[in-house]
Enzyme design. Structure first.
Site, short mmCIF file in Angstrom:
data_model
loop_
_atom_site.label_atom_id
_atom_site.label_comp_id
_atom_site.label_asym_id
_atom_site.label_seq_id
_atom_site.Cartn_x
_atom_site.Cartn_y
_atom_site.Cartn_z
N LYS A 176 0.85 -1.20 0.00
CA LYS A 176 0.00 0.00 0.00
C LYS A 176 0.88 1.25 0.00
O LYS A 176 2.10 1.16 0.24
CB LYS A 176 -0.89 -0.02 1.24
CG LYS A 176 -0.11 -0.04 2.55
CD LYS A 176 -0.98 -0.38 3.74
CE LYS A 176 -0.14 -0.45 5.01
NZ LYS A 176 -0.93 -0.82 6.19
N MET A 232 11.06 24.53 2.32
CA MET A 232 10.36 23.73 1.31
C MET A 232 11.31 22.96 0.40
O MET A 232 11.05 21.82 0.02
CB MET A 232 9.46 24.64 0.46
CG MET A 232 8.54 23.87 -0.48
SD MET A 232 7.52 24.96 -1.48
CE MET A 232 6.43 25.67 -0.27
N ARG A 235 -10.28 0.45 14.98
CA ARG A 235 -10.30 1.16 13.70
C ARG A 235 -11.29 0.45 12.80
O ARG A 235 -12.49 0.54 12.99
CB ARG A 235 -8.89 1.13 13.09
CG ARG A 235 -8.09 2.38 13.28
CD ARG A 235 -6.63 2.26 12.91
NE ARG A 235 -6.29 1.27 11.90
CZ ARG A 235 -5.09 1.08 11.41
NH1 ARG A 235 -4.08 1.84 11.82
NH2 ARG A 235 -4.84 0.17 10.52
N TYR A 282 14.66 30.17 8.02
CA TYR A 282 13.51 30.95 8.48
C TYR A 282 13.36 30.93 10.00
O TYR A 282 13.52 29.89 10.63
CB TYR A 282 12.23 30.42 7.86
CG TYR A 282 12.17 30.55 6.36
CD1 TYR A 282 12.41 31.78 5.74
CD2 TYR A 282 11.88 29.45 5.57
CE1 TYR A 282 12.34 31.90 4.36
CE2 TYR A 282 11.80 29.57 4.19
CZ TYR A 282 12.04 30.79 3.58
OH TYR A 282 11.97 30.90 2.23
C1 LIG Z 1 -0.15 -1.81 6.78
C2 LIG Z 1 -0.77 -3.02 7.31
C3 LIG Z 1 0.00 -4.16 7.61
C4 LIG Z 1 1.53 -4.16 7.57
O1 LIG Z 1 2.02 -3.56 8.75
P1 LIG Z 1 3.60 -3.46 9.04
O2 LIG Z 1 3.67 -2.97 10.44
O3 LIG Z 1 4.15 -2.48 8.07
O4 LIG Z 1 4.16 -4.81 8.86
C5 LIG Z 1 -0.65 -5.32 7.98
N1 LIG Z 1 -2.00 -5.35 8.09
C6 LIG Z 1 -2.77 -4.27 7.85
C7 LIG Z 1 -4.25 -4.39 8.00
C8 LIG Z 1 -2.19 -3.08 7.48
O5 LIG Z 1 -2.96 -2.01 7.27
#
Ligand SMILES: *Cc1c(COP(=O)(O)O)cnc(C)c1O
Length: 403
Positions: free
Chosen positions: A43, A320, A140, A273
């Protein structure tokens, strides 16, 4: 070296991605969790590595599944020719479940999605592959435990009618990066219960999965049939007290540029800055052409940059486009054009060091590098070198063993 084709291949700045390191990391994790299968999370553009690059390297390293948050991410992979099973688990009312089912993308289901997915399957006359997600404490996504029997009934019903096929049950852990916390035990106990309830409801999928990277590496009792790993595949440790190297992982992303200006300054010179920093002695300053527009956190202070054989520290605010390092010597030997590495490669610096300097974690540092920084994919072949060394080692020990 005055050649323009140095480590940056003529670019001003770049992230250099090493598929061989990704392959090595996947293999390392796969061995540790065997016989459980390995789903690699790709992802967020492969945690900043490029989704397709990461996916291909992960598969070459032995990944069985790929995982993404959004169906759009899964579609991109499918449409690039990836045929491996993919699971997408975060949806909205606008998620294109039809496109997902058409492409055989498995869908994480936490509740309301089951009806939308069944509808898409009915329209296509194709069963949707789903993984039911139980919330065991993260709060979540995931089905609350009190609604689990209801979701199971709906799933069993749709399965009977041929609209869905439940191939997995999963949950996500909240504190696995702190292996001593008891909440993980509680989550795993609830997960086992949820699986048992599903079995009673006639839902007996092959893939029970709960572990992220920290659980994959610290909790064998969380492995079940498959682990879902992201950050470890990218060479990063999820633990505060262990580095990626400690875990046998290799860095997969290097962020580098060259020094764009060097100048001698008197004591009292203010920097960047807000003039939040003034040097207290004559020194030299090096200008690093990366800023928050490139994903370098503005909040970072005292952050490390390797130039030559030394590590220097950032001073003043990250802007930036650029930030400044104190070269700690009015007569510095650092010159315009010298290589400057923020993390990765053989710099000895890690994304975790930048996380520490910016009140965040390595995950965020690698994932947030901006689109203005080009990505170079350069395969070091390090896994092949290892394999050759191993083979040689085996030969030698066999030779010795023969006598
Ligand atoms: C991102 C994610 C993972 C992987 O987590 P890591 O800590 O990067 O290994 C596994 N399961 C779900 C549902 C996630 O959103």
């Amino acid at each position: 070296m005055s050649s323009t084709v140095g480590p940056l291949e003529g670019l001003e700045r770049a992230t250099i991605i090493d598929p061989a390191a990704i392959r090595h990391n996947v293999r390392t994790i796969a061995v540790a969790v065997s016989p459980a299968k390995v789903m690699v999370a790709v992802k967020a553009d492969g945690y900043g590595h490029g989704a397709l690059t990461a996916a291909q390297a992960a598969l070459d390293g032995g990944a069985d599944w790929l995982g993404v948050a959004h169906v759009t991410e899964a579609i991109e992979l499918r449409d690039s020719g990836i045929e491996t099973p993919i699971l997408a688990w975060l949806h909205t009312r606008d998620t294109d479940f039809i496109a997902a089912v058409e492409r055989h993308i498995a869908l994480g289901i936490s509740g309301w999605e089951i009806e939308a997915v069944a509808e898409a399957a009915a329209a296509l006359q194709t069963p949707a592959h789903v993984h039911l997600k139980i919330d065991t404490g993260l709060g979540r996504n995931g089905c609350p435990t009190e609604k689990w029997p209801e979701l199971l009934r709906a799933a069993a019903d749709h399965q009977e009618r041929g609209l869905i096929s439940v191939e997995g049950i999963f949950t996500h852990l909240a504190v696995a990066d702190e292996p001593d916390r008891r909440e993980t035990d509680e989550q795993l106990a609830l997960f086992r219960e949820a699986v048992a309830t599903a079995e009673d409801a006639g839902i007996t999928p092959d893939l029970r999965h709960a572990a992220n990277t920290p659980a994959a590496m610290s909790r064998p009792d969380a492995h079940f049939d498959m682990v879902r790993v992201g950050v470890g595949v990218y060479g990063q440790s999820p633990f505060a007290d262990r580095t990626g190297e400690d875990l046998g992982l290799k860095p997969t992303m290097e962020l580098r540029t060259t020094v764009s200006n060097v100048k001698r300054v008197p004591a009292g010179q203010g920097i960047s800055y807000g003039l939040t920093h003034r040097v207290d002695r004559p020194t030299s300053l090096g200008l690093i052409p990366l800023g928050y527009g490139d994903g370098v956190p503005r909040i970072a202070v005292d952050a490390p940059v390797r130039i030559g054989d030394r590590v220097y520290r950032s001073v003043g605010r990250v802007a930036m486009d650029q930030f400044v390092v104190d070269l700690e010597d009015p007569e510095t030997e650092v010159q315009v054009g010298d290589d400057a590495v923020l993390f990765g490669g053989d710099s000895g610096l890690s994304a975790a060091d930048w996380g520490a300097a910016a009140q965040t974690i390595n995950y965020e540092i690698i994932t947030r590098i901006g689109a203005r920084v080009p990505r170079i994919v350069r395969d070091s072949g390090l896994d092949q070198i290892e394999a050759d060394q191993e083979a040689e080692g085996v030969q030698q020990s066999t030779a010795q063993g023969v006598r």
